[in-house]
Motif scaffolding. Structure first.
Motif, PDB file in Angstrom:
ATOM      1  N   GLY A  48       0.789  -1.215   0.000  1.00  0.00           N
ATOM      2  CA  GLY A  48       0.000   0.000   0.000  1.00  0.00           C
ATOM      3  C   GLY A  48       0.825   1.271   0.000  1.00  0.00           C
ATOM      4  N   LEU A  49       2.036   1.231   0.573  1.00  0.00           N
ATOM      5  CA  LEU A  49       2.864   2.430   0.617  1.00  0.00           C
ATOM      6  C   LEU A  49       3.177   2.954  -0.784  1.00  0.00           C
ATOM      7  CD1 LEU A  49       5.335   1.446   3.467  1.00  0.00           C
ATOM      8  CD2 LEU A  49       3.508   3.134   3.573  1.00  0.00           C
ATOM      9  N   THR A  50       3.510   2.024  -1.670  1.00  0.00           N
ATOM     10  CA  THR A  50       3.816   2.427  -3.052  1.00  0.00           C
ATOM     11  C   THR A  50       2.610   3.089  -3.700  1.00  0.00           C
ATOM     12  OG1 THR A  50       5.408   0.626  -3.300  1.00  0.00           O
ATOM     13  CG2 THR A  50       4.536   1.599  -5.315  1.00  0.00           C
ATOM     14  N   LYS A  51       1.448   2.489  -3.518  1.00  0.00           N
ATOM     15  CA  LYS A  51       0.232   3.031  -4.136  1.00  0.00           C
ATOM     16  C   LYS A  51      -0.113   4.414  -3.576  1.00  0.00           C
ATOM     17  CE  LYS A  51      -2.071  -1.214  -5.628  1.00  0.00           C
ATOM     18  NZ  LYS A  51      -0.968  -2.139  -5.407  1.00  0.00           N
ATOM     19  N   ILE A  52       0.096   4.594  -2.276  1.00  0.00           N
ATOM     20  CA  ILE A  52      -0.205   5.896  -1.673  1.00  0.00           C
ATOM     21  C   ILE A  52       0.757   6.958  -2.191  1.00  0.00           C
ATOM     22  CG2 ILE A  52      -0.276   7.186   0.499  1.00  0.00           C
ATOM     23  CD1 ILE A  52      -1.164   4.523   1.825  1.00  0.00           C
ATOM     24  N   LEU A  53       2.041   6.593  -2.347  1.00  0.00           N
ATOM     25  CA  LEU A  53       3.015   7.536  -2.897  1.00  0.00           C
ATOM     26  C   LEU A  53       2.697   7.882  -4.343  1.00  0.00           C
ATOM     27  CD1 LEU A  53       6.269   6.092  -1.324  1.00  0.00           C
ATOM     28  CD2 LEU A  53       5.425   8.431  -1.042  1.00  0.00           C
ATOM     29  N   LEU A  54       2.293   6.889  -5.121  1.00  0.00           N
ATOM     30  CA  LEU A  54       1.906   7.135  -6.507  1.00  0.00           C
ATOM     31  C   LEU A  54       0.683   8.049  -6.568  1.00  0.00           C
ATOM     32  CD1 LEU A  54       2.330   3.558  -8.035  1.00  0.00           C
ATOM     33  CD2 LEU A  54       3.797   5.537  -8.417  1.00  0.00           C
ATOM     34  N   LEU A  55      -0.237   7.826  -5.660  1.00  0.00           N
ATOM     35  CA  LEU A  55      -1.443   8.656  -5.612  1.00  0.00           C
ATOM     36  C   LEU A  55      -1.075  10.113  -5.323  1.00  0.00           C
ATOM     37  CD1 LEU A  55      -4.554   8.873  -5.590  1.00  0.00           C
ATOM     38  CD2 LEU A  55      -4.485   8.324  -3.153  1.00  0.00           C
ATOM     39  N   MET A  56      -0.106  10.315  -4.413  1.00  0.00           N
ATOM     40  CA  MET A  56       0.323  11.668  -4.061  1.00  0.00           C
ATOM     41  C   MET A  56       0.894  12.406  -5.270  1.00  0.00           C
ATOM     42  SD  MET A  56      -0.124  12.404  -0.775  1.00  0.00           S
ATOM     43  CE  MET A  56       1.151  13.569  -0.313  1.00  0.00           C
ATOM     44  N   GLN A  57       1.458  11.661  -6.228  1.00  0.00           N
ATOM     45  CA  GLN A  57       2.054  12.275  -7.409  1.00  0.00           C
ATOM     46  C   GLN A  57       1.059  12.449  -8.548  1.00  0.00           C
ATOM     47  OE1 GLN A  57       6.006  10.522  -8.439  1.00  0.00           O
ATOM     48  NE2 GLN A  57       5.695   9.317  -6.598  1.00  0.00           N
ATOM     49  N   SER A  58      -0.163  11.929  -8.367  1.00  0.00           N
ATOM     50  CA  SER A  58      -1.174  12.018  -9.423  1.00  0.00           C
ATOM     51  C   SER A  58      -1.966  13.313  -9.298  1.00  0.00           C
ATOM     52  CB  SER A  58      -2.123  10.821  -9.338  1.00  0.00           C
ATOM     53  OG  SER A  58      -2.951  10.925  -8.189  1.00  0.00           O
ATOM     54  N   ASN A  59      -2.831  13.527 -10.246  1.00  0.00           N
ATOM     55  CA  ASN A  59      -3.660  14.740 -10.264  1.00  0.00           C
ATOM     56  C   ASN A  59      -4.941  14.511  -9.458  1.00  0.00           C
ATOM     57  OD1 ASN A  59      -4.511  17.324 -10.966  1.00  0.00           O
ATOM     58  ND2 ASN A  59      -5.545  16.599 -12.824  1.00  0.00           N
ATOM     59  N   CYS A  60      -4.791  14.214  -8.180  1.00  0.00           N
ATOM     60  CA  CYS A  60      -5.953  13.933  -7.338  1.00  0.00           C
ATOM     61  C   CYS A  60      -6.461  15.206  -6.685  1.00  0.00           C
ATOM     62  CB  CYS A  60      -5.598  12.895  -6.265  1.00  0.00           C
ATOM     63  SG  CYS A  60      -4.270  13.408  -5.154  1.00  0.00           S
ATOM     64  N   SER A  61      -7.633  15.123  -6.080  1.00  0.00           N
ATOM     65  CA  SER A  61      -8.220  16.295  -5.440  1.00  0.00           C
ATOM     66  C   SER A  61      -7.459  16.639  -4.155  1.00  0.00           C
ATOM     67  CB  SER A  61      -9.690  16.031  -5.100  1.00  0.00           C
ATOM     68  OG  SER A  61      -9.799  15.049  -4.083  1.00  0.00           O
ATOM     69  N   ALA A  62      -7.681  17.862  -3.674  1.00  0.00           N
ATOM     70  CA  ALA A  62      -7.011  18.311  -2.453  1.00  0.00           C
ATOM     71  C   ALA A  62      -7.398  17.448  -1.252  1.00  0.00           C
ATOM     72  CB  ALA A  62      -7.362  19.777  -2.185  1.00  0.00           C
ATOM     73  N   ALA A  63      -8.667  17.038  -1.197  1.00  0.00           N
ATOM     74  CA  ALA A  63      -9.132  16.217  -0.075  1.00  0.00           C
ATOM     75  C   ALA A  63      -8.458  14.849  -0.090  1.00  0.00           C
ATOM     76  CB  ALA A  63     -10.655  16.052  -0.141  1.00  0.00           C
ATOM     77  N   VAL A  64      -8.346  14.256  -1.280  1.00  0.00           N
ATOM     78  CA  VAL A  64      -7.690  12.946  -1.405  1.00  0.00           C
ATOM     79  C   VAL A  64      -6.211  13.072  -1.059  1.00  0.00           C
ATOM     80  CG1 VAL A  64      -6.970  11.183  -3.063  1.00  0.00           C
ATOM     81  CG2 VAL A  64      -9.333  11.989  -3.067  1.00  0.00           C
TER      82      VAL A  64
END
Length: 417
Positions: free
Chosen positions: A369-385
């Motif tokens: 899960g750590l990898t996925k969370i780091l990848l998510l942080m680098q994506s164009n996600c919303s401020a809340a996410v």
């Protein structure tokens, strides 16, 4: 094409009482009688001060457009034009006159009501315009609800009959707020058998269309907190909806999605969440969220439902106990949709960060899960996410500090898409 094939029967109330032609611009006098604008204007211009049909003296010569009738005439005209231009259309589709007669038969409790109902269903299936026409027929929805209320829910022989009514009601509902509120008021009145009829169709219905229809009607009835509780309190509703969404090889995706939509609509109340957990909802949702071939719409609804139950103590406990469920949620964090991402991250944030469940944290770590969370942080996600992802990283920084440093220095170049 023979001459008989071109014969079109015009409904009488579409004709102007003066010209006897189909009205192009229907307007109503103060007497309530509707005429074609050009015909009544000519009558008034000739010095008359009476209503041609009733001969009443007019208190005012002003008239107002009859928009509802004009819309119905337009739908009918388009239908006639389609039949003339496309003679290959199935001849079995009832004409508008036949439909109006069928509705009248339903109103008079005719012995031919099953035949009338079949015609209405066939007509509604034909086109969106036909469904809009039926939705605008005053009194049709109460008629259909009345029959659902009067059928004995203990008589299994009536299931086929009920399926027709459910399918017809589902087709003619326009799902507008006003009609939904009317439906809820009719179907949830004291001593009503309507919910029992819908449960019976969910239990014993022979077609997926009727079961989908039952779920959609239940969803349409869920207009406020009180109606949602009343629906969920009805014995059999939640268990049957959960059976509807249980994944099997032969099950149609539309059946699953309709069941999920209904459960999402009624599950906000605390007691309803507890019922979902009590009847094994987490196990079924865990199976669904672990699947890789679900449609985006189904995936979003599964995650939305899991997010809803995760706000209850009982729901969180079952989610955290099921390692496969947590891993499935984590897998849907990326590459599904922004809606799915938000639901998935909210669930993980709730169980891992807000309530600090150790089993859930271990399941996330085990599933990389750590990898996925780091990848998510680098994506164009919303401020809340992004904020929830940052909170999750804080948790795992404490639990696995050295491992996190490794990820920080070696995976920052990886993009999720």
């Amino acid at each position: 094409m023979g001459r008989d094939d071109l014969y079109i029967t015009v409904p009488n109330f579409f004709r102007c009482p003066i010209s006897l032609d189909v009205m192009k611009s229907p307007v109503s006098l103060c007497t309530g009688v509707t005429y074609d604008r050009s015909s009544i204007q000519r009558w008034l211009d000739n010095g008359h001060n009476t209503c041609p049909a009733t001969m009443q003296i007019l208190q005012t010569k002003e008239f107002v457009p009859n928009r509802t009738l004009q819309r119905l005439i337009q739908i009918w005209t388009d239908s006639v034009r389609h039949r003339v231009e496309s003679p290959e259309s199935p001849p079995s589709v009832p004409s508008l006159d036949q439909i109006l007669c069928a509705i009248r038969d339903m109103q008079t409790q005719s012995q031919n009501r099953l035949d009338s109902l079949t015609k209405i269903v066939c007509f509604a299936r034909e086109s969106k315009e036909n469904r809009e026409f039926l939705a605008n027929v005053d009194g049709l929805v109460p008629i259909l609800v009345g029959f659902l209320d009067n059928v004995d829910d203990a008589v299994s022989e009536s299931v086929e009959f009920l399926e027709k009514f459910v399918e017809a009601l589902d087709l003619v509902l326009n799902k507008g707020q006003e009609q939904r509120e009317q439906l809820a008021k009719l179907m949830l009145k004291r001593q009503s058998n309507c919910l029992s009829s819908l449960v019976l169709v969910l239990q014993q219905g022979s077609s997926s269309e009727s079961r989908i229809g039952s779920a959609r009607i239940l969803e349409a009835m869920a207009v406020d907190a009180e109606s949602k509780v009343l629906i969920a309190e009805k014995e059999g509703v939640i268990p049957e909806l959960l059976k509807l969404i249980a994944l099997t090889p032969e099950k149609d995706g539309g059946v699953i999605e309709s069941g999920l939509s209904c459960l999402v609509a009624i599950s906000m109340a605390k007691r309803n969440k507890m019922k979902l957990v009590k009847f094994g909802g987490i196990r079924i949702l865990s199976q669904l969220v672990s699947e890789t071939n679900l449609s985006v719409g189904v995936t979003e609804k599964v995650l939305k439902l899991l997010e809803t139950v995760s706000s209850s103590k009982e729901g969180r406990a079952e989610i955290c106990e099921d390692e496969r469920c947590v891993a499935g949620i984590l897998h849907k964090v990326l590459k599904v949709s922004s809606v799915a991402t938000e639901h998935a991250v909210t669930i993980l944030w709730s169980v891992c960060y807000l309530f600090r469940d150790q089993k859930a944290q271990e399941a996330v770590t085990k599933a990389n899960g750590l990898t996925k969370i780091l990848l998510l942080m680098q994506s164009n996600c919303s401020a809340a996410v992004r904020q929830m992802a940052a909170d999750l990283l804080k948790i795992f920084r404490v639990n696995s500090k050295s491992r996190l440093v490794y990820y920080d220095t070696n995976t920052t170049h990886i993009m999720p898409f």
